[in-house]
Design an enzyme around this catalytic site. Sequence first.
Site, PDB file in Angstrom:
ATOM      1  N   VAL A  10      21.849 109.137  76.400  1.00 33.90           N
ATOM      2  CA  VAL A  10      23.630 110.332  76.067  1.00 33.90           C
ATOM      3  C   VAL A  10      24.417 109.736  77.631  1.00 33.90           C
ATOM      4  O   VAL A  10      24.259 110.024  78.839  1.00 33.90           O
ATOM      5  CB  VAL A  10      23.793 111.565  76.217  1.00 33.90           C
ATOM      6  CG1 VAL A  10      25.032 112.616  76.545  1.00 33.90           C
ATOM      7  CG2 VAL A  10      23.051 111.869  74.964  1.00 33.90           C
ATOM      8  N   CYS A  11      25.783 109.523  77.306  1.00 38.66           N
ATOM      9  CA  CYS A  11      26.502 108.738  78.870  1.00 38.66           C
ATOM     10  C   CYS A  11      27.787 110.140  78.208  1.00 38.66           C
ATOM     11  O   CYS A  11      28.161 110.424  76.741  1.00 38.66           O
ATOM     12  CB  CYS A  11      26.628 107.683  78.777  1.00 38.66           C
ATOM     13  SG  CYS A  11      27.277 106.655  78.177  1.00 38.66           S
ATOM     14  N   ALA A  12      28.941 109.413  78.969  1.00 39.14           N
ATOM     15  CA  ALA A  12      30.177 110.284  78.839  1.00 39.14           C
ATOM     16  C   ALA A  12      30.945 109.661  77.563  1.00 39.14           C
ATOM     17  O   ALA A  12      31.264 110.814  76.407  1.00 39.14           O
ATOM     18  CB  ALA A  12      31.249 109.900  80.037  1.00 39.14           C
TER      19      ALA A  12
END
Length: 375
Positions: free
Chosen positions: A72-74
């Site tokens: 997961v990232c932004a």
Amino acid sequence: MTVTAWTAAQVARKVIENKELFILDVRNTDAFDDWKIEGHQFEYLNIPYFDLLDGVEEILPKISKDKEVLVVCAKEGSSIMIAEMLSDAGLTVAYLQGGMKSWSMYLEPIKVGDLKDGGELYQFVRLGKGCLSYMAINGGEAAIIDAVRFTDVFTNFAKEKGVEIKHVFDTHLHADHISGGRHISAATGATYYLPPKDAKEVVFDYTPLTDGLTVHLGASQIEVGALYSPGHTIGSTSFVIDSKYLLTGDILFIDSIGRPDLAGLAEDWVGDLRETLYKRYRTLAEDLIVLPAHFMIIEELNEDGTVAKRLGDLFAENHGLNVEDEAVFRSMVTDNLPPQPNAYQEIRIVNMGKVTPSDEEQTEMEIGPNRCAVR
């Protein structure tokens, strides 16, 4: 090995179905500590993306071998790169399509229960933001309460159910998310209601939501009745639906109570908050099922993914309803409050109709967790 893209809807099912999941979150540590994807059986590893640019070999022993792995990232880009690096190292991994931005926006409709004569009540759970919206349907008609800004979710759901949206309510002028209420009204011709005490600065037309106002749905006339319940805002209003459900807006939550400070008037409104929680609500039937407009922690979700609990149980278990000393209560809801919601002042102005930000700007305003509560 392979890298697959998971949608926010797929991740939501993991939360609701209480599945195990290992999340590698590659955002900066402060962003992760402030807000993350929560699940009852989720395991986490937070390593910022920039710390992995030279390779992922050092973190391989820390990644679960017996759980599905989600990166997961932004916004997606960094997680794709790290997922591909893990895949090259022999792991089967997925990444969250659209990143935390998509997680913040996703709504999961869940049936809360039946109303009389075939009616139904649905809760729209925004897991990434903690927002809860509602649609009551009966006899081909629908009422929506506290809709978030993703209006298509509600209008499309109404079409799927074969109902016409007749009434749209906001329990108060929201400060932590952008309301979709008046936009649904404009698109469907439904009547839009807002408490007049919260609407003194709005620049659009609305129908006053006043204490005791009652609308009826369908031929069997299911009642949606308003109950003035100030404290979170001066105009905050609750609803009793079909004498079974109490929609409390941001006054009462499952594990906490509403904060009175988001319009800068905590000292003025704390007395109203206590009056609502300790007197107005105490006159209601304890078998009413409380349905709030937000939740704060994953433990507030029931096994079916809904956020709901009997009022009598909250009187017994919710700490905010059991502070006998009024001075202690006042201190609790005015001192040492959690951080205020991201861009809450700007969101209030948007909900007054004074500005219309772009979709991207609205997304940035809403990023982050629910902060409407006092625990």
